[in-house]
Design an enzyme around this catalytic site. Structure first.
Site, short mmCIF file in Angstrom:
data_model
loop_
_atom_site.label_atom_id
_atom_site.label_comp_id
_atom_site.label_asym_id
_atom_site.label_seq_id
_atom_site.Cartn_x
_atom_site.Cartn_y
_atom_site.Cartn_z
N ARG A 74 0.19 1.63 -1.65
CA ARG A 74 0.67 2.91 -1.16
C ARG A 74 1.57 3.57 -2.21
NH1 ARG A 74 4.17 2.53 2.12
NH2 ARG A 74 4.36 0.28 2.32
N TYR A 215 -6.92 3.66 -2.15
CA TYR A 215 -6.40 2.36 -1.73
C TYR A 215 -5.70 2.39 -0.37
CZ TYR A 215 -5.14 -2.48 -2.68
OH TYR A 215 -5.08 -3.85 -2.66
N LYS A 224 -1.64 4.12 8.47
CA LYS A 224 -0.25 4.59 8.35
C LYS A 224 -0.12 6.08 8.64
CE LYS A 224 0.60 0.53 7.06
NZ LYS A 224 1.44 -0.44 7.74
N HIS A 244 5.80 0.15 13.57
CA HIS A 244 5.19 -0.74 12.56
C HIS A 244 5.44 -2.18 13.01
CE1 HIS A 244 5.00 -1.75 7.94
NE2 HIS A 244 3.85 -1.96 8.54
N SER A 266 6.64 -3.84 5.04
CA SER A 266 5.37 -4.23 4.43
C SER A 266 5.56 -5.50 3.59
CB SER A 266 4.87 -3.10 3.53
OG SER A 266 4.72 -1.94 4.32
N CYS A 268 6.28 -8.47 4.55
CA CYS A 268 7.42 -9.29 4.98
C CYS A 268 7.07 -10.19 6.16
CB CYS A 268 8.62 -8.43 5.29
SG CYS A 268 9.32 -7.69 3.80
N ASP A 291 -0.02 -5.19 12.82
CA ASP A 291 0.65 -4.18 11.99
C ASP A 291 1.25 -3.02 12.77
OD1 ASP A 291 1.27 -3.56 9.18
OD2 ASP A 291 -0.05 -1.84 9.41
N ARG A 383 -5.73 -7.45 -1.06
CA ARG A 383 -5.84 -7.43 0.41
C ARG A 383 -7.21 -7.90 0.88
NH1 ARG A 383 -1.26 -5.28 3.64
NH2 ARG A 383 0.24 -4.76 2.02
#
Ligand code: GTP
Ligand code: SPV
Ligand code: MN
Length: 599
Positions: A74, A215, A224, A244, A266, A268, A291, A383
């Site tokens: 991001r 991406y 998001k 989130h 993110s 974590c 998420d 990912r």
């Protein structure tokens, strides 16, 4: 096989919008996606044939992509909340006047799909027809986006049928920003340079415009952009929450269920906690989402959560049978991998996967790789994309349109020091205070420096679509509405380190020990001691059976030092000062309470 054209769309407003975008972007062709397996297979084959994707014989139905090295995460610096006023976007968002931004972006969009196909992706966030679900239409010139959206959302003709002739949808325009001239050879990951990328949100219009990146969250606009930035702003207006957060169900030995929603920044630990396999006997955990959570107050006054997504877009490095076996089992087939290492036998690999690294492979940049050659095999933000239904511990109720009633909210982040393993908030307001002051060391999920401590309230810093001061007030208002049915709030830190830099807590499946303490706290069955930060367990309050963490490490993990917290207060004051008179008075008084407890 047939590809539907625009004629299949019977919604005049939608059709007009698509035509308007097509006139601006001038694609060679328009294809309306039907969401079928045949469509997925056709696009995957197309990408393999042109060399964009590499098939992975070891994982049936799976492929590997390597992105451009400039397009790996991001881009928060290039993400905009273009509300009518700067104040509506608030001090934590990049703001531009919406009309000014549209002029800039229209110039970029002009002719940007030349030589390419514009795909029309009708998708639902949440089970189709659920009253919490929302429909989006993404227009994109990236077939990679189409196949990823197939996995991450519910794509298809059913969505178009559900819209009828006048249903509501959120328009999402996406282009990789790389028109193709006749005869020009395409690159394997076309995109625009960083300074041309724009990830833009127009909250009043409920509109998303993304340009220049292919991406993740920059391009898969249901995630998001829609499910967090636009949805958080809609939720504020309509009295619900878009967060989130992962969602999991813990079932205790007596069969009692607890639903936990946890917000970590993110990279974590959300995906890991969402699928954790408890290392303690008796308690069972199942995954509902990894998420994002959309939450509404139900008829019984409790807070119900759904997972608006249909897949996982998970961090690959660090994922192993040792750390997250359920994720490993979710990606055995029908998965998309991005920026992982390709092994010589046609599999993927990344740092900290089980066993020895391969003796040779092709790294995420497409170069020859051997262990110890000084390069990472996989990018730190590599990912996997995999259907949630493939997770062996997906909860039977994960698609229940009414959602699950949340008992526990957890906030957290990466803190090498200061913050204990776990603490319980003294009240809902105190929980909001904990969430609003959450801080974490930055990760590779965003392009920028890694490891800097920053305040990331409720893990929403990059995802809140409006003024974060108003967002804090929304949390407080939701607490008032829920009253004694509000979830109990906790704060965790799996990432505390010893002075020589080792993790003090084993993490992963052992995090169930901490969840168990939380559930017992909710039921008033276990003690804890009051500290300035919150109620923290003594080592004896946590089930540590079968675990050999040295007593001095446990003491360090559970320590809250007032002198250290006095310094933390300075950081919190600086953070709160940003919000000016938008800072809710009740958070200011929570800060006073913290100072009093520090003494
Ligand atoms: P996003 O998808 O970016 O939102 O990330 P996420 O919050 O889902 O994080 P994820 O679960 O993918 O974990 C990110 C990294 O943290 C991985 O490398 C994990 O191995 C690591 N991690 C997750 N949980 C733990 C834990 O309990 N302890 C430690 N030490 N590391 C963890
Ligand atoms: C995150 O950064 O929180 C992610 C990955 O989940 S992305 O979809 O790229 O935003
Ligand atoms: Mn995330």
């Amino acid at each position: 096989m047939s590809t539907a054209t625009l004629d299949s769309i019977k919604h005049p407003k939608l059709k007009a919008w698509i035509e308007e975008c097509a006139a601006m972007c001038t694609p060679d062709e328009i294809v309306v996606c039907d969401g079928t397996q045949a469509e997925y297979d056709r696009l995957t084959k197309l990408m393999i044939d042109v060399g964009m994707a590499t098939p992975l014989p070891k994982r049936p139905g799976s492929v590997l992509f390597r992105s451009d090295p400039s397009d790996v995460a991001r881009v928060e610096d290039r993400t905009y909340i273009a509300s009518k006023t700067k104040d509506a976007a608030g001090p934590t968002n990049n703001w531009i006047d919406p009309e000014e931004l549209k002029v800039i972006m229209r110039a970029k969009y002009k002719g940007c799909m030349k030589g390419r196909t514009m795909y029309v992706i009708p998708f639902s966030m949440g089970p189709i027809g659920s009253d919490i679900a929302k429909v989006g239409i993404e227009l994109t010139d990236s077939p990679y986006v189409v196949t990823n959206m197939h996995i991450m959302t519910r794509v298809g003709t059913k969505v178009v049928e559900q819209l009828g002739t006048d249903g509501e949808y959120i328009p999402c325009l996406h282009s990789i920003g790389a028109p193709l001239e006749a005869g020009q050879k395409d690159s394997s990951w076309p995109c625009a340079p960083i300074e041309d990328k724009y990830i833009s949100h127009f909250p009043e219009e409920r509109l998303i415009w993304s340009y220049g990146s292919g991406y993740g969250g920059n391009a898969l606009l249901g995630k998001k952009c829609l499910a967090l930035r636009i949805a958080s702003s809609v939720g504020k207006q309509e009295g619900w929450m878009a967060e989130h957060m992962l969602i999991l169900r813990l079932t205790d030995p007596k069969g009692k269920q607890y639903h936990i929603a946890a917000a970590f920044p993110s990279a974590c630990g959300k995906t890991n906690l969402a699928m954790l396999q408890p290392t303690i006997a008796g308690c069972k955990c199942e995954c509902i989402g990894d998420d994002i959570a959309w939450m509404k107050v139900g008829a019984d006054g409790r807070l119900y959560a759904i997972n608006p997504e249909a897949g996982f877009f998970g961090v690959a490095p660090g994922t192993s049978y040792d750390s997250n076996p359920m994720a490993m089992d979710s990606i055995k087939e029908n998965a998309i991998f991005t920026n992982c290492l390709l092994t010589d036998d046609g599999d993927v690999w990344w740092e900290e996967m089980d066993g020895e690294p391969p003796a040779h492979g092709i790294d995420w940049k497409g170069k020859e790789w051997t262990p110890g050659n000084g390069e990472k095999g996989a990018h730190p933000n590599a990912r996997f994309t995999a259907p949630a239904a493939q997770c062996p511990v997906i909860c039977a109720d994960w698609e229940d349109p009414k959602g699950v009633a949340i008992d526990i909210f957890v906030f957290g982040g990466r803190r090498a020091s200061t913050v204990p393993l776990v603490a319980e908030a003294y009240s809902f307001d105190h929980g909001v205070f904990m969430g609003s002051t959450a801080a974490s060391e930055t990760t590779a999920a965003n392009i920028g420096s890694v490891g800097n401590l920053r305040r990331d309230p409720m893990a929403m810093l990059p995802f809140c679509g409006y003024n974060m001061g108003d967002y804090f007030q929304h949390w407080i208002d939701m607490g008032d509405k829920l009253g004694d049915k509000a979830p109990k709030c906790f704060y965790v830190n799996w990432f505390r380190k010893s002075p020589d830099g080792k993790w003090l807590w084993p993490g992963f499946g052992d995090n169930a020990r901490v969840l168990k303490w939380m559930c017992e706290r909710v039921d008033g069955k276990v003690a804890g001691k009051e500290t300035c930060f919150g109620t923290v367990p003594e080592a004896t309050d946590i089930d540590l059976s079968g675990l050999d963490v040295p007593a001095e490490d446990m003491a360090e993990l559970l320590s809250v030092e007032p002198a250290v917290w006095a310094k933390e207060v300075a950081g919190i004051e600086e953070h709160f000062a940003k919000f000016g008179d938008k800072l809710p008075a009740r958070l200011a008084s929570q800060l006073d309470e913290l100072k009093k407890r520090i003494g």
